[in-house]
Design an enzyme around this catalytic site. Structure first.
Site, PDB file in Angstrom:
ATOM      1  CG  LEU A 325      -6.603  -4.814   5.471  1.00  0.00           C
ATOM      2  CD1 LEU A 325      -8.125  -4.932   5.030  1.00  0.00           C
ATOM      3  CD2 LEU A 325      -6.683  -2.474   6.442  1.00  0.00           C
ATOM      4  CB  CYS A 390      -2.661  -0.242   6.708  1.00  0.00           C
ATOM      5  SG  CYS A 390      -4.617  -0.550   7.357  1.00  0.00           S
ATOM      6  CB  CYS A 391      -4.345  -0.723   1.481  1.00  0.00           C
ATOM      7  SG  CYS A 391      -3.148  -1.420   0.239  1.00  0.00           S
ATOM      8  CB  ALA A 392      -6.022  -5.326   0.657  1.00  0.00           C
ATOM      9  CB  SER A 398      -1.997   2.204   2.015  1.00  0.00           C
ATOM     10  OG  SER A 398      -0.758   0.504   1.531  1.00  0.00           O
TER      11      SER A 398
END
Length: 454
Positions: A325, A390-392, A398
């Site tokens: 992120l 994106c992810c965390a 992602s």
């Protein structure tokens, strides 16, 4: 009898200023409020084992008789709030929040009754009659969560909608005065306030302004990993809650993370990633961030720790980046025109950048519908320029979406090849043999796609 209320999740839109419907809701909610509250008070008055939660410093809270005026003001604001709703959707959402708040609070009063220990005595002067009126139907029970505070949180929404933004400070000022009045009229102890705030946020989460309620999507998960995660979160919640109950005092603040983890446990067991309430632009409602604040803080710290030595994003192929992120500083450095965000649990507001949100639960394999939504968002975003998926952490969810897109677009032919390409760009990617096998299963369910040159 008032007309029966509509289902809690009507279609957006409807007639403007639905006066009749607002009055019908008021005729339902008003009597129910006094009847249910009075019933809970009566039940508690019959018991001899009613305890209390009070901090020593509360003995220094002064009794300010004039604050009975803002204390009573919430009753007027309650009734008017229904008439302020501009559409049927707004009205029904607001009314269901009020009803849910009442039901949950009364349930707590019956199961865990508490009493207020302040001895106010007779209040004389200009405000004495307001205290006498309050004492005529209210008793020193029904303490936590403070229904006054919970309703105040719910009531803010319609007033902030109709009051011009430049006057929002006045709305918040009145709300603050009402909130303080529960202490300075000696109606509540401090413990009742944060629990009331949490209940108000819970009601807003249950009936969001946009989209359907999480209650509409309740379905027991058959996925073993989701069940295990739900059990782990529930165990952590129970441990924290037990410690808070046994230790008391300042340890009672642990009830907040315990309640937060309880909601996360239910999301994994019965709901989905959308239950976190993330908006399409990556932001989250303030109420949700308060509801899940401790969990989100832990998730954010986890993101910071695991990505501290990683690049914010890496190029998988020209035009497609994979990463965490993005922070504001990352957005200034990364050459991207759009973001496809598959993180469910953390907000990611990205002003000035096209944003698509497809919330997926962490550590859980997404279903085909979620993958399809993410691929469609990625394909559409590519028309605007380079895209960050994106992810965390930028290491699992992602990465899976990018690998699936490589297969769908024909840039790779096998799941192993797609994951290898993603891992070559971002070596820390956490897609192992199990994920490769699941990706291969997903690929077999898709129509064949001709291979494309890189």
């Amino acid at each position: 009898m008032s007309p029966a209320p509509a289902p809690p999740f009507p279609a957006v839109g409807g007639e403007r200023r639905p006066w009749r419907r607002a009055i019908a809701w008021l005729l339902l909610l008003g009597p129910f409020f006094f009847a249910s509250y009075g019933f809970a008070t009566w039940v508690s008055s019959q018991r001899s084992d009613i305890g209390f939660i009070r901090f020593d410093w509360e003995e220094r809270i002064p009794l300010l008789p004039w604050t009975i005026v803002p204390y009573w003001l919430i009753d007027l604001l309650y009734g008017l709030s229904l008439l302020l709703c501009r559409t049927r959707r707004e009205l029904d959402t607001h009314a269901w929040r009020l009803l849910a708040t009442q039901l949950i609070a009364v349930g707590c009063f019956l199961v865990f009754p508490l009493r207020c220990t302040f001895e106010r005595g007779e209040v004389t002067g200009a405000f004495g009659w307001l205290f006498d009126l309050l004492a005529s139907f209210d008793q020193p029970y029904n303490q936590a969560p403070s229904l006054h505070i919970a309703l105040l949180v719910v009531l803010l929404a319609p007033y902030l909608r109709v009051v011009p933004r430049r006057w929002h400070f006045a709305v918040h000022g009145v709300a603050l005065l009402i909130g303080i009045s529960v202490l300075t009229t000696w109606q509540h102890h401090f413990f009742d306030i944060p629990t009331g705030l949490w209940l108000g946020c819970l009601a807003i989460w249950l009936f969001p302004d946009a989209g359907s309620s999480p209650l509409c999507r309740v379905r027991l998960s058959s996925d073993r990993r989701r069940r295990n995660l739900s059990l782990a979160y529930a165990a952590a919640a129970l441990a924290l809650g037990s410690l808070a109950a046994l230790a008391g005092g300042g340890w009672l603040w642990l009830l907040w993370p315990a309640a937060s983890l309880s909601v996360v446990s239910l999301i994994h067991l019965l709901l989905d990633g959308e239950a976190f309430g993330k908006r399409e632009d990556g932001s989250m409602p303030v109420a949700v961030r308060c509801l899940l604040g401790p969990y989100q803080l832990a998730a954010w710290l986890n993101r910071v720790w695991w990505t501290r030595r990683l690049a914010p994003a890496d190029v998988v192929i020209p035009g497609v980046l994979l990463g965490r992120l993005p922070a504001a500083a990352d957005l200034q450095r990364l050459p991207i025109a759009a973001i496809v965000d598959v993180c469910a649990e953390l907000p990611c507001p990205t002003p000035g950048v096209a944003h698509s949100s497809v919330p997926m639960l962490d550590l859980v394999w997404p279903d085909d519908r979620q993958i399809e939504r993410a691929l469609a968002a990625l394909q559409q975003a590519l028309a605007t320029g380079p895209v960050l998926v994106c992810c965390a952490l930028g290491l699992a969810r992602s990465a899976l979406v990018v690998a699936a897109w490589l297969l769908r677009s024909g840039r790779t032919t096998t799941a192993g090849e797609a994951v290898a390409l993603v891992r070559s760009a971002r070596p820390a990617v956490a897609l192992g043999a199990r994920e490769v096998a699941a990706l291969a299963d997903w690929q077999r369910r898709q129509p064949p796609v001709p291979r494309r040159d890189h």
